[in-house]
Design a protein around this motif. Structure first.
Motif, PDB file in Angstrom:
ATOM      1  N   ILE A 173       0.834  -1.202   0.000  1.00 32.83           N
ATOM      2  CA  ILE A 173       0.000   0.000   0.000  1.00 32.83           C
ATOM      3  C   ILE A 173       0.868   1.251   0.000  1.00 32.83           C
ATOM      4  N   ALA A 174       1.850   1.301   0.865  1.00 30.02           N
ATOM      5  CA  ALA A 174       2.721   2.483   0.968  1.00 30.02           C
ATOM      6  C   ALA A 174       3.451   2.749  -0.341  1.00 30.02           C
ATOM      7  N   ARG A 175       3.908   1.688  -0.988  1.00 30.67           N
ATOM      8  CA  ARG A 175       4.673   1.875  -2.233  1.00 30.67           C
ATOM      9  C   ARG A 175       3.813   2.332  -3.397  1.00 30.67           C
ATOM     10  N   THR A 176       2.492   2.270  -3.280  1.00 32.73           N
ATOM     11  CA  THR A 176       1.639   2.783  -4.355  1.00 32.73           C
ATOM     12  C   THR A 176       1.540   4.303  -4.322  1.00 32.73           C
ATOM     13  N   LEU A 177       1.970   4.921  -3.235  1.00 32.10           N
ATOM     14  CA  LEU A 177       1.896   6.379  -3.106  1.00 32.10           C
ATOM     15  C   LEU A 177       3.091   7.007  -3.819  1.00 32.10           C
ATOM     16  N   VAL A 205       6.942   7.691  -2.531  1.00 24.14           N
ATOM     17  CA  VAL A 205       7.250   7.055  -1.242  1.00 24.14           C
ATOM     18  C   VAL A 205       8.329   6.008  -1.444  1.00 24.14           C
ATOM     19  N   LYS A 206       9.322   6.074  -0.567  1.00 24.20           N
ATOM     20  CA  LYS A 206      10.431   5.113  -0.617  1.00 24.20           C
ATOM     21  C   LYS A 206      10.424   4.283   0.657  1.00 24.20           C
ATOM     22  N   GLU A 207      10.735   3.009   0.493  1.00 23.42           N
ATOM     23  CA  GLU A 207      10.824   2.095   1.629  1.00 23.42           C
ATOM     24  C   GLU A 207      12.289   1.887   1.978  1.00 23.42           C
ATOM     25  N   SER A 208      12.590   1.912   3.270  1.00 27.79           N
ATOM     26  CA  SER A 208      13.949   1.660   3.728  1.00 27.79           C
ATOM     27  C   SER A 208      13.865   1.021   5.112  1.00 27.79           C
ATOM     28  N   TRP A 266       8.814   4.257   5.719  1.00 26.34           N
ATOM     29  CA  TRP A 266       8.344   4.767   4.436  1.00 26.34           C
ATOM     30  C   TRP A 266       8.409   6.282   4.490  1.00 26.34           C
ATOM     31  N   THR A 267       9.099   6.876   3.513  1.00 22.43           N
ATOM     32  CA  THR A 267       9.321   8.316   3.526  1.00 22.43           C
ATOM     33  C   THR A 267       8.978   8.941   2.177  1.00 22.43           C
ATOM     34  N   LEU A 268       8.718  10.228   2.227  1.00 23.69           N
ATOM     35  CA  LEU A 268       8.521  11.035   1.026  1.00 23.69           C
ATOM     36  C   LEU A 268       9.507  12.185   1.114  1.00 23.69           C
ATOM     37  N   ASP A 269      10.439  12.238   0.180  1.00 23.79           N
ATOM     38  CA  ASP A 269      11.482  13.271   0.182  1.00 23.79           C
ATOM     39  C   ASP A 269      12.187  13.352   1.535  1.00 23.79           C
ATOM     40  N   GLY A 270      12.438  12.193   2.132  1.00 21.60           N
ATOM     41  CA  GLY A 270      13.160  12.118   3.389  1.00 21.60           C
ATOM     42  C   GLY A 270      12.322  12.349   4.634  1.00 21.60           C
TER      43      GLY A 270
END
Length: 97
Positions: free
Chosen positions: A4-8, A11-14, A22-26
């Motif tokens: 779900i998170a990766r569909t946004l 959003v990057k997974e680490s 899960w982050t967006l632009d850090g």
């Protein structure tokens, strides 16, 4: 949850300290809280709405009272509820630009 998170968009997974994040632009959208829950970055109004609508799924540990965060128990969570909360978190971080 990861799916779900990766569909946004963006959003990057680490991993940090062995836990998924899960982050967006850090900036944090969500992170793993423990083996069964995630912490979601969310504004206070949306947090209160989620707590009222789903008291069995969402909670706020005392250390998060002053922060824009809510914890979601994943075991019994409807994927639509998870997605709705993650989209709210994603929108919060997109607006931070």
């Amino acid at each position: 949850m990861s799916e779900i998170a990766r569909t946004l968009d963006g959003v990057k997974e680490s991993r940090a300290k062995g836990l998924l994040r899960w982050t967006l632009d850090g900036r944090m959208v969500a992170r793993q809280y423990d083996d069964e829950s995630i912490v979601i970055r969310i504004d206070f109004a949306e947090r209160e709405r989620l707590l009222a609508a789903h008291p069995d799924l969402f909670f706020v540990p005392p250390r998060f009272d002053a922060h824009q965060k809510v914890v979601l128990r994943l075991a019994d969570a409807d994927p639509a509820v998870v997605k709705s909360a993650l989209v709210a978190a994603w929108n919060l971080q997109r607006a931070a630009d």
